[in-house]
Scaffold this active site. Sequence first.
Site, PDB file in Angstrom:
ATOM      1  N   ASP A 196      39.016  39.573  37.822  1.00 45.82           N
ATOM      2  CA  ASP A 196      38.526  38.349  37.175  1.00 45.82           C
ATOM      3  C   ASP A 196      37.011  38.222  37.309  1.00 45.82           C
ATOM      4  OD1 ASP A 196      39.032  38.029  39.948  1.00 45.82           O
ATOM      5  OD2 ASP A 196      39.052  35.851  39.758  1.00 45.82           O
TER       6      ASP A 196
ATOM      7  N   GLU B 196      41.262  36.216  41.681  1.00 44.10           N
ATOM      8  CA  GLU B 196      40.824  36.236  43.085  1.00 44.10           C
ATOM      9  C   GLU B 196      39.825  35.135  43.367  1.00 44.10           C
ATOM     10  OE1 GLU B 196      38.512  36.623  46.498  1.00 44.10           O
ATOM     11  OE2 GLU B 196      37.623  37.101  44.537  1.00 44.10           O
ATOM     12  N   GLU B 197      38.910  34.880  42.436  1.00 46.28           N
ATOM     13  CA  GLU B 197      37.825  33.921  42.685  1.00 46.28           C
ATOM     14  C   GLU B 197      38.331  32.500  42.934  1.00 46.28           C
ATOM     15  OE1 GLU B 197      34.911  34.710  43.296  1.00 46.28           O
ATOM     16  OE2 GLU B 197      34.539  36.651  42.348  1.00 46.28           O
TER      17      GLU B 197
ATOM     18  N   HIS C 262      27.644  37.013  43.318  1.00 44.74           N
ATOM     19  CA  HIS C 262      27.596  35.648  42.787  1.00 44.74           C
ATOM     20  C   HIS C 262      26.178  35.211  42.420  1.00 44.74           C
ATOM     21  CE1 HIS C 262      31.789  34.207  44.368  1.00 44.74           C
ATOM     22  NE2 HIS C 262      31.768  35.514  44.143  1.00 44.74           N
TER      23      HIS C 262
END
Length: 384
Positions: free
Chosen positions: A78, A135-136, A357
């Site tokens: 993702d 996952e995030e 990120h």
Amino acid sequence: MNAIAKQLDTEAMRQWFEHMHRHPELSMQEQRTAEFIAETLRSFGGYEVETGIGKHGIVATLSAGSGDKTIGLRADFDALPIQEQNNFAYTSTVDGVSHLCGHDGHTAMLLGAAKYLTDTRNFNGTVRLIFQPGEETMEGGPAMIREGLFERFPVDAVFGMHNIPGLEEGKFYFHPGEMMSAVDNWEVEIVGKGGHGGLPELTIDPVVAGSSIVMAIQSIVARNVAPANRAVVTIGAFIAGNAGNVVAGNAILRFSVRTTTQEDREMVLRNIRRIIDHQSQSFGCTSEIRVGVPGAVLVNDRQETEKAVSIAQTAFGEDQVIYPGPSFLASEDFAFMLQKKKGTYCFLGSGPGKMVHHPEYYFNQQIMPIGAAYWVALTEGYLR
């Protein structure tokens, strides 16, 4: 670079990576990405490919020989709701969405290993490749588990890996026990009374209340968590109004809480609730807390970690494997898989660069054959 890495199809991995990077999809919305991964796996031949597990999850199974042991290898796919600020030929084509954590690279590495394993079949047993969505947001792992991941696709042990900028390029870092923190993602809406900026006496300002909450929350870890433990509260978003001369009617705070013990987690969250409630009331506002999917502390099994360390040392050399390596206050929903099955999670250093990120983060493609070679070595070593 070891012998396995030299035999991998690095050009194919590059193409897969760049395709996924151009077309990112947010957590639990990864339909096209999942279709691409499944089609690629089927093109290799040999794999039994099951899709739609936990919405978009995929498990590909390959057996060789007569061995009865089974290993699980997991990669995530993702993307993040961040505008990429790089200018590559393969930069994200989706406004406000991008692969700025390297999940596209993780998937490309596991696909590279998948192709090599079906071509060589130099193992005795079964390998299951787990491609995980979400996952995030801490949703994908639990969703796959709820839909019978390990009942439908049994494994003796499960393994994960993540690239980390700032760690030495191409080196593997293993850590026994608690390696990553639990995370709780919350959103708080503070409701006041909007009005004219020049007439504050007729309003109830949620921005002032929110500002007080932000500052008060920061005292929780500093004054309540033992210095020997680790925790952090990060307010990542403060959203209110859109004009300088208007008092907003409401404000939104979005934040993450990361803790390494259950006792600290309960205490920190309890104090956050107390502060939000009391501070909001003290300014005449009301508040509503919306709780996200909670994470869990990622705990590596010591025996499986030492087994993976030994295999990596044999494959890459002892100087390329750091044990024990660092632990981080980042979080991973692979933690939920390790609650169900023994295994371990490691970091692969990607060298200098912006941290994951960050809008200018980029995945170092030079580590792809190294990561894929680790998956192959682990499979061949575990399934001798």
